[in-house]
Motif scaffolding. Structure first.
Motif, PDB file in Angstrom:
ATOM      1  N   GLU A 180       0.833  -1.203   0.000  1.00 39.23           N
ATOM      2  CA  GLU A 180       0.000   0.000   0.000  1.00 39.23           C
ATOM      3  C   GLU A 180       0.870   1.256   0.000  1.00 39.23           C
ATOM      4  N   VAL A 181       1.924   1.241   0.805  1.00 37.68           N
ATOM      5  CA  VAL A 181       2.835   2.385   0.862  1.00 37.68           C
ATOM      6  C   VAL A 181       3.523   2.583  -0.485  1.00 37.68           C
ATOM      7  N   LEU A 182       3.952   1.494  -1.098  1.00 35.66           N
ATOM      8  CA  LEU A 182       4.616   1.566  -2.401  1.00 35.66           C
ATOM      9  C   LEU A 182       3.700   2.158  -3.459  1.00 35.66           C
ATOM     10  N   GLN A 183       2.422   1.774  -3.451  1.00 39.13           N
ATOM     11  CA  GLN A 183       1.474   2.326  -4.410  1.00 39.13           C
ATOM     12  C   GLN A 183       1.306   3.836  -4.198  1.00 39.13           C
ATOM     13  N   LEU A 184       1.211   4.258  -2.958  1.00 37.74           N
ATOM     14  CA  LEU A 184       1.047   5.684  -2.667  1.00 37.74           C
ATOM     15  C   LEU A 184       2.315   6.467  -2.992  1.00 37.74           C
ATOM     16  N   MET A 185       3.480   5.848  -2.850  1.00 35.49           N
ATOM     17  CA  MET A 185       4.723   6.479  -3.303  1.00 35.49           C
ATOM     18  C   MET A 185       4.665   6.734  -4.802  1.00 35.49           C
ATOM     19  N   THR A 186       4.147   5.749  -5.544  1.00 30.67           N
ATOM     20  CA  THR A 186       4.009   5.882  -6.995  1.00 30.67           C
ATOM     21  C   THR A 186       3.013   6.972  -7.350  1.00 30.67           C
ATOM     22  N   ASP A 187       1.999   7.140  -6.511  1.00 31.71           N
ATOM     23  CA  ASP A 187       1.000   8.189  -6.738  1.00 31.71           C
ATOM     24  C   ASP A 187       1.527   9.576  -6.427  1.00 31.71           C
ATOM     25  N   GLY A 188       2.762   9.652  -5.917  1.00 34.08           N
ATOM     26  CA  GLY A 188       3.363  10.945  -5.638  1.00 34.08           C
ATOM     27  C   GLY A 188       3.106  11.478  -4.245  1.00 34.08           C
ATOM     28  N   TYR A 189       2.658  10.628  -3.327  1.00 36.13           N
ATOM     29  CA  TYR A 189       2.355  11.071  -1.975  1.00 36.13           C
ATOM     30  C   TYR A 189       3.646  11.222  -1.158  1.00 36.13           C
ATOM     31  N   SER A 190       3.710  12.264  -0.354  1.00 36.55           N
ATOM     32  CA  SER A 190       4.805  12.414   0.608  1.00 36.55           C
ATOM     33  C   SER A 190       4.568  11.472   1.781  1.00 36.55           C
ATOM     34  N   ASN A 191       5.572  11.337   2.638  1.00 36.47           N
ATOM     35  CA  ASN A 191       5.415  10.487   3.823  1.00 36.47           C
ATOM     36  C   ASN A 191       4.244  10.950   4.686  1.00 36.47           C
ATOM     37  N   ARG A 192       4.096  12.260   4.824  1.00 41.33           N
ATOM     38  CA  ARG A 192       3.012  12.790   5.643  1.00 41.33           C
ATOM     39  C   ARG A 192       1.653  12.414   5.065  1.00 41.33           C
ATOM     40  N   LEU A 193       1.492  12.563   3.734  1.00 40.51           N
ATOM     41  CA  LEU A 193       0.220  12.243   3.101  1.00 40.51           C
ATOM     42  C   LEU A 193      -0.067  10.743   3.125  1.00 40.51           C
ATOM     43  N   ILE A 194       0.981   9.945   2.992  1.00 40.83           N
ATOM     44  CA  ILE A 194       0.800   8.492   3.099  1.00 40.83           C
ATOM     45  C   ILE A 194       0.272   8.142   4.484  1.00 40.83           C
ATOM     46  N   GLY A 195       0.860   8.768   5.491  1.00 39.63           N
ATOM     47  CA  GLY A 195       0.412   8.515   6.850  1.00 39.63           C
ATOM     48  C   GLY A 195      -1.038   8.902   7.068  1.00 39.63           C
ATOM     49  N   GLU A 196      -1.430  10.073   6.532  1.00 41.61           N
ATOM     50  CA  GLU A 196      -2.808  10.529   6.682  1.00 41.61           C
ATOM     51  C   GLU A 196      -3.776   9.611   5.940  1.00 41.61           C
ATOM     52  N   LEU A 198      -3.344   6.344   5.227  1.00 42.89           N
ATOM     53  CA  LEU A 198      -3.403   5.005   5.820  1.00 42.89           C
ATOM     54  C   LEU A 198      -3.658   5.037   7.329  1.00 42.89           C
ATOM     55  N   TYR A 199      -3.803   6.251   7.892  1.00 38.38           N
ATOM     56  CA  TYR A 199      -4.059   6.416   9.326  1.00 38.38           C
ATOM     57  C   TYR A 199      -2.946   5.805  10.176  1.00 38.38           C
ATOM     58  N   ILE A 200      -1.719   6.087   9.768  1.00 35.15           N
ATOM     59  CA  ILE A 200      -0.557   5.662  10.540  1.00 35.15           C
ATOM     60  C   ILE A 200       0.356   6.870  10.713  1.00 35.15           C
ATOM     61  N   SER A 201       1.297   6.789  11.635  1.00 37.10           N
ATOM     62  CA  SER A 201       2.180   7.916  11.905  1.00 37.10           C
ATOM     63  C   SER A 201       3.220   8.070  10.788  1.00 37.10           C
ATOM     64  N   GLU A 202       3.743   9.281  10.680  1.00 39.45           N
ATOM     65  CA  GLU A 202       4.780   9.530   9.673  1.00 39.45           C
ATOM     66  C   GLU A 202       6.035   8.713   9.961  1.00 39.45           C
ATOM     67  N   LYS A 203       6.335   8.502  11.238  1.00 35.98           N
ATOM     68  CA  LYS A 203       7.481   7.676  11.610  1.00 35.98           C
ATOM     69  C   LYS A 203       7.295   6.244  11.120  1.00 35.98           C
ATOM     70  N   THR A 204       6.071   5.721  11.235  1.00 35.08           N
ATOM     71  CA  THR A 204       5.781   4.369  10.744  1.00 35.08           C
ATOM     72  C   THR A 204       5.938   4.305   9.236  1.00 35.08           C
ATOM     73  N   VAL A 205       5.501   5.357   8.549  1.00 32.55           N
ATOM     74  CA  VAL A 205       5.667   5.410   7.091  1.00 32.55           C
ATOM     75  C   VAL A 205       7.145   5.350   6.727  1.00 32.55           C
ATOM     76  N   LYS A 206       7.968   6.118   7.433  1.00 37.22           N
ATOM     77  CA  LYS A 206       9.406   6.118   7.155  1.00 37.22           C
ATOM     78  C   LYS A 206       9.993   4.727   7.336  1.00 37.22           C
TER      79      LYS A 206
END
Length: 237
Positions: A180-196, A198-206
């Motif tokens: 899911e994170v990889l797909q959102l990276m492809t969509d151009g999402y930043s770590n912060r937007l990925i976190g928002e 997927l409802y997870i923290s930015e640290k978890t995204v990193k």
């Protein structure tokens, strides 16, 4: 006792907007291994400042009076082939990016970036890698695929970088969450937007991004996205 090697990344800032430059400097000064050695507000100053201060990375605005960032980068690379230039821009159009990268720039950042993205980009470029803002990466890949499809349609021959492949999640190496994170990276999402999203923290995204890069054996997000598209692991939407 032997002294530890100096791993400080020396930085030069070139931007004609003093307020923006001061904000960038404040962010960079918070990192222990970063040192802003000089600042300039004109592309014409870049060569002389590099010669004087010998920075590792030059952060260069693309739109400046006189010599713009593209021309200044070209002059820098010609004079100092080992210098690493990280472009700062308000433009996310792929034509700007490809034009700048052709001059030898090692990275391209949008000025809408957050502090974490700036710090990550400087670290990657400072250690010899390349960094392109996730939003820009997405635009570049979409344009490349459009051109590749056109080439196939007219039968120009040659190897096409992104051929159509069957979409399948890489569950043999990545977890479902990492997919899911990889797909959102492809969509151009930043770590912060990925976190928002997927409802997870930015640290978890990193942590997820770090695991993805390690499992895919790539150096940065751009490589991960490109390889994933080639393998059919993500969709370009």
């Amino acid at each position: 006792m032997q002294e530890a090697p100096d791993n400080t990344i020396k930085l030069l800032l070139i931007d004609d907007h003093q307020l923006f430059r001061e904000g960038v400097k404040r962010i960079l000064d918070m990192e222990a291994n970063f040192e802003v050695v000089a600042e300039g507000d004109d592309g014409d100053e870049a060569v002389s400042l590099v010669e004087q201060y010998d920075p590792d990375v030059v952060l260069m605005d693309i739109n400046m009076p006189g010599t713009n960032g593209v021309e200044a980068t070209r002059h820098l690379i010609e004079a100092f082939p080992e210098i690493k230039v990280l472009i700062l821009s308000i433009h996310d159009d792929e034509s700007y990016v490809t034009h700048v990268l052709k001059t030898g720039a090692a990275g391209y950042l949008l000025k809408e970036m957050d502090a974490d993205a700036l710090i990550e980009a400087v670290k990657v470029v400072g250690h010899g890698g390349a960094y392109i803002h996730p939003k820009v990466t997405h635009n570049l890949i979409k344009e490349y695929r459009r051109l590749a499809s056109s080439d196939e349609a007219v039968g120009t021959g040659g190897e096409v970088g992104f051929k159509e492949v069957e979409y399948r999640k890489p569950l043999h190496i990545l977890t479902r969450r990492e997919c899911e994170v990889l797909q959102l990276m492809t969509d151009g999402y930043s770590n912060r937007l990925i976190g928002e999203t997927l409802y997870i923290s930015e640290k978890t995204v990193k942590n997820h991004v770090s695991n993805i890069l390690q499992k895919m054996n790539v150096n940065d997000r751009t490589q991960a996205v490109v390889e994933s598209i080639k393998k059919g692991w993500v969709k370009v939407r």
